[in-house]
Design a protein around this motif. Structure first.
Motif, PDB file in Angstrom:
ATOM      1  N   ALA A 147       6.529  -1.520  -5.369  1.00  0.00           N
ATOM      2  CA  ALA A 147       7.043  -2.167  -4.157  1.00  0.00           C
ATOM      3  C   ALA A 147       7.445  -3.606  -4.455  1.00  0.00           C
ATOM      4  O   ALA A 147       8.430  -4.120  -3.911  1.00  0.00           O
ATOM      5  CB  ALA A 147       5.985  -2.125  -3.054  1.00  0.00           C
ATOM      6  N   ILE A 187      13.068   3.059  -3.290  1.00  0.00           N
ATOM      7  CA  ILE A 187      12.100   2.223  -2.570  1.00  0.00           C
ATOM      8  C   ILE A 187      12.815   1.242  -1.651  1.00  0.00           C
ATOM      9  O   ILE A 187      12.415   1.037  -0.495  1.00  0.00           O
ATOM     10  CB  ILE A 187      11.201   1.471  -3.574  1.00  0.00           C
ATOM     11  CG1 ILE A 187      10.296   2.460  -4.308  1.00  0.00           C
ATOM     12  CG2 ILE A 187      10.355   0.409  -2.860  1.00  0.00           C
ATOM     13  CD1 ILE A 187       9.560   1.848  -5.495  1.00  0.00           C
ATOM     14  N   TYR A 192       9.282   1.527   1.327  1.00  0.00           N
ATOM     15  CA  TYR A 192       7.918   1.672   0.809  1.00  0.00           C
ATOM     16  C   TYR A 192       7.958   2.433  -0.510  1.00  0.00           C
ATOM     17  O   TYR A 192       8.953   3.073  -0.846  1.00  0.00           O
ATOM     18  CB  TYR A 192       7.002   2.393   1.808  1.00  0.00           C
ATOM     19  CG  TYR A 192       7.375   3.848   2.060  1.00  0.00           C
ATOM     20  CD1 TYR A 192       6.813   4.872   1.291  1.00  0.00           C
ATOM     21  CD2 TYR A 192       8.271   4.197   3.064  1.00  0.00           C
ATOM     22  CE1 TYR A 192       7.152   6.198   1.509  1.00  0.00           C
ATOM     23  CE2 TYR A 192       8.604   5.519   3.288  1.00  0.00           C
ATOM     24  CZ  TYR A 192       8.046   6.516   2.510  1.00  0.00           C
ATOM     25  OH  TYR A 192       8.369   7.829   2.721  1.00  0.00           O
ATOM     26  N   THR A 194       5.784   5.026  -3.426  1.00  0.00           N
ATOM     27  CA  THR A 194       4.720   6.000  -3.631  1.00  0.00           C
ATOM     28  C   THR A 194       4.327   6.011  -5.100  1.00  0.00           C
ATOM     29  O   THR A 194       5.101   5.600  -5.966  1.00  0.00           O
ATOM     30  CB  THR A 194       5.154   7.423  -3.229  1.00  0.00           C
ATOM     31  OG1 THR A 194       6.287   7.805  -4.021  1.00  0.00           O
ATOM     32  CG2 THR A 194       5.523   7.490  -1.753  1.00  0.00           C
ATOM     33  N   LEU A 206       0.468   5.042  -1.239  1.00  0.00           N
ATOM     34  CA  LEU A 206       1.674   4.587  -0.547  1.00  0.00           C
ATOM     35  C   LEU A 206       1.549   3.076  -0.410  1.00  0.00           C
ATOM     36  O   LEU A 206       0.477   2.581  -0.062  1.00  0.00           O
ATOM     37  CB  LEU A 206       1.764   5.193   0.849  1.00  0.00           C
ATOM     38  CG  LEU A 206       2.190   6.649   1.001  1.00  0.00           C
ATOM     39  CD1 LEU A 206       1.685   7.183   2.329  1.00  0.00           C
ATOM     40  CD2 LEU A 206       3.701   6.741   0.966  1.00  0.00           C
ATOM     41  N   ALA A 208       3.579  -0.890   0.608  1.00  0.00           N
ATOM     42  CA  ALA A 208       4.692  -1.627   1.209  1.00  0.00           C
ATOM     43  C   ALA A 208       4.595  -3.099   0.821  1.00  0.00           C
ATOM     44  O   ALA A 208       3.496  -3.632   0.631  1.00  0.00           O
ATOM     45  CB  ALA A 208       4.662  -1.483   2.726  1.00  0.00           C
ATOM     46  N   ALA A 220       1.565  -6.987  -1.943  1.00  0.00           N
ATOM     47  CA  ALA A 220       1.789  -5.646  -1.401  1.00  0.00           C
ATOM     48  C   ALA A 220       0.480  -5.102  -0.851  1.00  0.00           C
ATOM     49  O   ALA A 220      -0.610  -5.549  -1.226  1.00  0.00           O
ATOM     50  CB  ALA A 220       2.360  -4.708  -2.461  1.00  0.00           C
ATOM     51  N   SER A 222      -1.490  -1.289   0.125  1.00  0.00           N
ATOM     52  CA  SER A 222      -1.383   0.154  -0.133  1.00  0.00           C
ATOM     53  C   SER A 222      -2.475   0.941   0.560  1.00  0.00           C
ATOM     54  O   SER A 222      -3.564   0.429   0.843  1.00  0.00           O
ATOM     55  CB  SER A 222      -1.436   0.440  -1.636  1.00  0.00           C
ATOM     56  OG  SER A 222      -2.748   0.280  -2.140  1.00  0.00           O
ATOM     57  N   SER A 240       3.216   6.424   5.770  1.00  0.00           N
ATOM     58  CA  SER A 240       4.147   5.362   5.375  1.00  0.00           C
ATOM     59  C   SER A 240       4.432   4.430   6.550  1.00  0.00           C
ATOM     60  O   SER A 240       4.529   3.208   6.377  1.00  0.00           O
ATOM     61  CB  SER A 240       5.445   5.947   4.834  1.00  0.00           C
ATOM     62  OG  SER A 240       6.150   6.673   5.832  1.00  0.00           O
ATOM     63  N   VAL A 243       1.386   2.064   6.838  1.00  0.00           N
ATOM     64  CA  VAL A 243       1.247   1.022   5.819  1.00  0.00           C
ATOM     65  C   VAL A 243       2.370  -0.008   5.923  1.00  0.00           C
ATOM     66  O   VAL A 243       2.150  -1.208   5.722  1.00  0.00           O
ATOM     67  CB  VAL A 243       1.167   1.643   4.404  1.00  0.00           C
ATOM     68  CG1 VAL A 243       2.516   2.115   3.905  1.00  0.00           C
ATOM     69  CG2 VAL A 243       0.569   0.636   3.410  1.00  0.00           C
ATOM     70  N   VAL A 244       3.578   0.429   6.288  1.00  0.00           N
ATOM     71  CA  VAL A 244       4.685  -0.516   6.483  1.00  0.00           C
ATOM     72  C   VAL A 244       4.402  -1.428   7.675  1.00  0.00           C
ATOM     73  O   VAL A 244       4.633  -2.641   7.612  1.00  0.00           O
ATOM     74  CB  VAL A 244       6.017   0.242   6.671  1.00  0.00           C
ATOM     75  CG1 VAL A 244       7.109  -0.712   7.159  1.00  0.00           C
ATOM     76  CG2 VAL A 244       6.452   0.893   5.364  1.00  0.00           C
TER      77      VAL A 244
END
Length: 275
Positions: A147, A187, A192, A194, A206, A208, A220, A222, A240, A243-244
């Protein structure tokens, strides 16, 4: 006066080199092992370790005679963490995300071509008996690292692999520039990253990116855990989004202003919006 200053500097450097010998893999050491690692004489090491013991930076096990880091080292680490605005903003967000998902939540900064872990929280489905704080990990073999790499200039990514930093940790690790460039494009498009068994077997994550006030990706966040618990085949979209959203909340806490494009719903920096 200059000679005295030089001697003092040398003493500090020697003491720090002794403390630097203690790692996760070698958390308890003998005097002879400290001598071998630092190249210092036994009398010097014994004298300095005795001072560090007296100050609480190391402690000696009365039964084995081995030394390990002591409470004063823990205090310094705690002060360092608590002085980080990123850590303070992330702690409740990461803790809540771990509770909501039952998975592990990790926070790491981009430092010296590697990830530097600031904190981790483990959910009920992903327990750990140790902390990740202070550990480092490679960029190319982790979700958080990829990321971060996705936000770096192409020249940086090329140099990363040209300098031989793209080591293989499992057969799934991406070690070639061409393969990584394709992954980084994906990405950027979806917002995001993986990672599936690229650093360790049986694990996935995962991740972001987190942006500073100026829009630079500096860290970042995760979600991680065993393959069966993360279940990317069935839960990737759900996890996702979580986490974003958490990473965006952290970016806002650092002063970044998030604006979403109607087509992709990906955050854009003020610089990107001007083009």
């Amino acid at each position: 006066m200059a000679a005295e200053s030089g001697a003092g500097t040398q003493a500090v450097e020697r003491a720090m080199s002794l403390l630097g010998c203690f790692t996760d893999e070698h958390s308890e050491l003998r005097i002879t092992e400290l001598c071998a690692q630092t190249g210092l004489g036994q009398s010097t090491v014994s004298r300095m370790i005795s001072s560090l013991d007296r100050l609480g930076y190391v402690v000696q096990d009365a039964r084995t005679g081995l030394y390990r880091l002591g409470p004063s080292a823990v205090t310094l680490g705690s002060v360092a963490l608590n002085s980080s605005s990123l850590f303070r903003a992330a702690r409740p967000i990461a803790q809540n995300l771990a509770h909501a998902t039952g998975l592990g939540v990790n926070l790491a900064e981009f430092r010296d071509d590697r990830l530097f872990y600031l904190c981790n929280f483990e959910g009920a489905k992903s327990p750990k008996s140790f902390t990740m704080s202070g550990r480092t990990a490679p960029l190319h073999a982790t979700g958080m690292g990829k990321a971060i790499l996705a936000a770096q200039p192409a020249e940086y990514v090329r140099a990363y692999f040209a300098e031989g930093l793209g080591h293989a940790y499992t057969p799934h690790t991406i070690t070639e520039l061409v393969g990584m460039e394709a992954v980084l494009t994906e990405i950027r498009n979806r917002g995001y990253a993986t990672e599936v068994e690229e650093l360790a077997f049986g694990r996935a994550c995962l991740a972001a990116p987190i942006r500073s006030r100026g829009g630079q990706v500096v860290a970042a966040l995760s979600l991680s855990g065993p393959l069966s618990e993360l279940d990317l085949a069935g839960r990737q979209q759900e996890l996702s989004l979580m986490v974003v959203e958490a990473a965006d909340e952290l970016s806002v806490a650092l002063g970044f202003t998030i604006t979403f494009t109607p087509q992709t719903h990906l955050p854009l920096s003020s610089q990107e919006l001007s083009h």
